[in-house]
Design an enzyme around this catalytic site. Structure first.
Site, PDB file in Angstrom:
ATOM      1  N   LYS A   1      -0.783 -20.013   4.458  1.00  0.00           N
ATOM      2  CA  LYS A   1      -1.664 -20.347   5.559  1.00  0.00           C
ATOM      3  C   LYS A   1      -1.846 -19.116   6.450  1.00  0.00           C
ATOM      4  O   LYS A   1      -1.015 -18.216   6.362  1.00  0.00           O
ATOM      5  CB  LYS A   1      -1.113 -21.521   6.363  1.00  0.00           C
TER       6      LYS A   1
ATOM      7  N   ARG B   1       0.799  -1.214   0.000  1.00  0.00           N
ATOM      8  CA  ARG B   1       0.000   0.000   0.000  1.00  0.00           C
ATOM      9  C   ARG B   1       0.845   1.283   0.000  1.00  0.00           C
ATOM     10  O   ARG B   1       0.479   2.289  -0.584  1.00  0.00           O
ATOM     11  CB  ARG B   1      -0.852  -0.057   1.267  1.00  0.00           C
TER      12      ARG B   1
ATOM     13  N   HIS C   1       4.911 -24.639   4.739  1.00  0.00           N
ATOM     14  CA  HIS C   1       6.377 -24.675   4.637  1.00  0.00           C
ATOM     15  C   HIS C   1       6.978 -25.959   5.223  1.00  0.00           C
ATOM     16  O   HIS C   1       8.099 -26.323   4.901  1.00  0.00           O
ATOM     17  CB  HIS C   1       7.011 -23.406   5.231  1.00  0.00           C
TER      18      HIS C   1
ATOM     19  N   LYS D   1      10.590 -28.815   4.053  1.00  0.00           N
ATOM     20  CA  LYS D   1      11.758 -29.167   4.871  1.00  0.00           C
ATOM     21  C   LYS D   1      12.340 -30.496   4.387  1.00  0.00           C
ATOM     22  O   LYS D   1      11.603 -31.435   4.107  1.00  0.00           O
ATOM     23  CB  LYS D   1      11.356 -29.281   6.349  1.00  0.00           C
TER      24      LYS D   1
ATOM     25  N   HIS E   1       0.576 -28.125   9.553  1.00  0.00           N
ATOM     26  CA  HIS E   1       1.884 -28.794   9.602  1.00  0.00           C
ATOM     27  C   HIS E   1       1.789 -30.218  10.164  1.00  0.00           C
ATOM     28  O   HIS E   1       2.331 -31.167   9.610  1.00  0.00           O
ATOM     29  CB  HIS E   1       2.872 -28.020  10.479  1.00  0.00           C
TER      30      HIS E   1
ATOM     31  N   GLU F   1       8.226 -25.893  20.580  1.00  0.00           N
ATOM     32  CA  GLU F   1       8.958 -24.642  20.335  1.00  0.00           C
ATOM     33  C   GLU F   1       9.305 -24.003  21.673  1.00  0.00           C
ATOM     34  O   GLU F   1       8.529 -24.125  22.638  1.00  0.00           O
ATOM     35  CB  GLU F   1       8.082 -23.674  19.547  1.00  0.00           C
TER      36      GLU F   1
HETATM   37  C1  BG6 Z   1       4.265 -21.260  11.489  1.00  0.00           C
HETATM   38  C2  BG6 Z   1       3.436 -20.888  12.692  1.00  0.00           C
HETATM   39  O1  BG6 Z   1       3.452 -21.753  10.459  1.00  0.00           O
HETATM   40  O2  BG6 Z   1       5.195 -22.251  11.862  1.00  0.00           O
HETATM   41  C3  BG6 Z   1       4.310 -20.403  13.817  1.00  0.00           C
HETATM   42  O3  BG6 Z   1       2.516 -19.867  12.326  1.00  0.00           O
HETATM   43  C4  BG6 Z   1       5.367 -21.430  14.144  1.00  0.00           C
HETATM   44  O4  BG6 Z   1       3.546 -20.123  14.983  1.00  0.00           O
HETATM   45  C5  BG6 Z   1       6.100 -21.832  12.874  1.00  0.00           C
HETATM   46  O5  BG6 Z   1       6.266 -20.862  15.063  1.00  0.00           O
HETATM   47  C6  BG6 Z   1       7.024 -22.985  13.129  1.00  0.00           C
HETATM   48  O6  BG6 Z   1       7.806 -23.171  11.992  1.00  0.00           O
HETATM   49  P1  BG6 Z   1       9.268 -23.769  12.096  1.00  0.00           P
HETATM   50  O7  BG6 Z   1       9.705 -23.930  10.691  1.00  0.00           O
HETATM   51  O8  BG6 Z   1      10.065 -22.782  12.883  1.00  0.00           O
HETATM   52  O9  BG6 Z   1       9.074 -25.045  12.841  1.00  0.00           O
END
Ligand code: BG6
Length: 531
Positions: free
Chosen positions: A182, A74, A212, A216, A274, A250
């Site tokens: 997503k 924007r 994503h 991996k 995921h 995490e």
């Molecule tokens: C994302 C989530 O899709 O994946 C995040 O929105 C999360 O909350 C992340 O931290 C984790 O990805 P990775 O590759 O760090 O495991």
């Protein structure tokens, strides 16, 4: 529901066999211009992931000569200011370390900025003109990708204008693709609405729903490991497997994403996409060919076979938790409710754990235990397959119980590798058995570090290979599984939010899911020697 045609087959149908052969070799016709338009080009995703990935692809020679990037957002800025901003972002986030000035300047030359709001049809006219200018004489011969790196609330506007400005139409439809980030909806209903919106401008074969995790290396290796090694596939079923665990742990909290996360929670943010994708790769049948539609057909069957959880199952075998304060990596951290942009009375889950079954011939009766959480003890994403124990305790004289079961551990992060735990005789005069690990680590087995997930996925999208992208019905079935949990959490009083200390392995209630079945989570900090 889905268009059953395969991209490569449909390209072949349109008599463009040369392209499909090049794509299968990871190459692209050098005369064919490729352009990517990034909507939301000045946002976090573009800066942290997309630009560093495209730059890495350029450095490694994977991008075609005639590659252009058009950024849109924007706010007003010139091409030069945009290029400088992107240069800083790549400098900060690239896995390749210091920026190569010469390579960068070649790359930046083909980078342009088109300012404009997504609600304004003029924005799309300007993008169209810019595309035509960079493609010059190529006409319908070029490949175009549109990347929606914008919040889902802006999708409808963007899609409507992409369609009405003619940006989604080409003589060869396969050469125009849209990549959607997503979260793909926030429940089944909204995901279906979103799918309809995307379909109003694009057919299914043009849509690349990115997850994503599928980019991996170790995630892709799940299939290679299962299907390219004769010794594992025969064991990969209810006869030999006792149970499967999938953990996405995490140490990070929600950081600056409080506003988004407080509406989403970990079930929508990580489990629906995921984790269910990981479950599909572990559980799927062998596809007849390694082509997008065959792989995705098998994945969706796993989701279709997932047992629908009843309210009673949810009360008994699904746990939600939220982090309280605590210590993570030696630092004191705040409780979730004190994070910025989070409701201080929030009931949003930052942890979820549950048991489910894949009700098909291969997996009948084998529990799959899944858990995901933020602010846990360690960062670790792994899948463990625990095999059944041998039928007899032959070495009982020295060992009162059966030896530990064999466990196959697919480590996805932080270190990518595969471990197989087996029992071994402990040196000495007795037949004592100790578990030892046969290990393979990416870093030590291969010279080069694995590419970032976005590199692989962007390159696949350029080549028109949608194997590692989610199809409409996959998203739909994943929501069908998750929706009853969300409903139960919303409507019953019997699903408390269990607080857990930051820096722990989550609430005790999650351990009880396992204990009731005589099992335990594999709570191990990667890199800690065990044996
Ligand atoms: C994302 C989530 O899709 O994946 C995040 O929105 C999360 O909350 C992340 O931290 C984790 O990805 P990775 O590759 O760090 O495991």
């Amino acid at each position: 529901m889905t268009d059953a045609k395969e991209p490569l087959e449909s390209v072949a149908e349109s008599k463009d066999l040369a392209d499909s052969i090049l794509a299968s070799q990871g190459r692209i016709d050098p005369d064919r211009p490729v352009s990517i338009v990034i909507f939301g080009a000045t946002g976090d995703l573009a800066k942290r992931k997309l630009l560093p990935a495209l730059y890495a692809l350029r450095c490694e020679g994977f991008l075609p000569e005639r590659f252009s990037l058009i950024g849109n957002s924007r706010s007003e800025r010139s091409d030069d200011v945009f290029r400088d901003e992107m240069k800083n972002a790549v400098g900060e986030h690239s896995r390749l370390g210091k920026l190569d000035e010469e390579l960068w300047s070649g790359f930046a030359q083909n980078m342009h900025y088109v300012q404009g709001a997504l609600e304004d049809p003029e924005t799309f006219q300007r993008i169209r003109e810019k595309l035509e200018a960079v493609e010059a004489d190529a006409k319908d011969n070029s490949i175009r990708l549109y990347y929606l790196a914008i919040p889902p609330t802006s999708f409808p506007e963007a899609l409507r204008n992409i369609a009405s400005s003619g940006l989604s139409q080409r003589e060869t439809p396969e050469r125009v693709r849209i990549i959607v980030e997503k979260p793909f909806g926030e429940d089944l209903e909204s995901a279906r609405v979103l799918n309809q919106q995307v379909h109003s401008a694009f057919t299914e074969t043009q849509i690349y729903r990115i997850d994503h995790y599928l980019g991996k290396e170790t995630v892709q290796n799940i299939l290679v490991f299962r299907l390219a090694n004769g010794i594992f596939e025969p064991l990969w079923n209810r006869r030999y497997v006792d149970h499967v665990q999938i953990t996405v742990a995490e140490t990070l909290g929600v950081g600056r994403r409080g506003e988004y996360f407080d509406k989403a929670g970990v079930l929508r943010d990580i489990v629906q996409n995921h984790m269910l994708q990981l479950l599909c790769l572990v559980g799927m049948e062998v596809p007849i060919r390694f082509r997008a539609e065959h792989v995705r057909n098998e994945k969706v069957k796993v989701l279709m076979a997932l047992n629908r959880l009843t309210e009673e199952d949810i009360r008994k075998s699904v746990v939600r938790g939220q982090y309280a304060e605590g210590d993570v990596d030696g630092e004191r951290v705040n409780a979730y409710r004190y994070e910025s942009d989070v409701d201080p009375h929030s009931k949003t889950e930052t942890f979820a754990a549950f048991k489910c079954f894949v009700d098909n011939w291969r997996w009948a009766g084998v529990p799959f235990y899944l858990r995901a959480g933020k602010r846990l003890k360690t960062r670790s994403t792994e899948i463990t397959i625990t095999f059944k124990q041998p039928p007899l305790a032959l070495f009982r004289a020295a060992h009162e119980r059966l030896p530990d079961p064999n466990v196959l551990i697919l480590q996805i992060q932080p270190e990518e590798g595969i471990l197989l735990r087996v029992g071994s005789k402990k040196p000495g005069t007795k037949f004592s058995i100790d578990p030892v690990e046969l290990a393979f680590h990416y870093q030590t087995s291969f010279d080069s570090a694995p590419p970032e997930a976005y590199e692989r996925l962007l390159l696949d999208a350029i080549h028109g290979d949608s194997t590692l992208f989610a199809r409409e019905d996959e998203v739909d079935y994943a929501w069908r599984f998750v929706d009853p949990i969300l409903d139960a959490w919303r409507t019953t009083e019997h699903c408390p939010v269990h607080p857990y200390w930051s820096g722990s392995w989550g609430p005790d209630a999650s351990d009880r899911i396992m204990e009731r079945d005589g099992r335990a989570w594999r709570n191990e900090v990667p890199g800690t020697p065990r044996c």
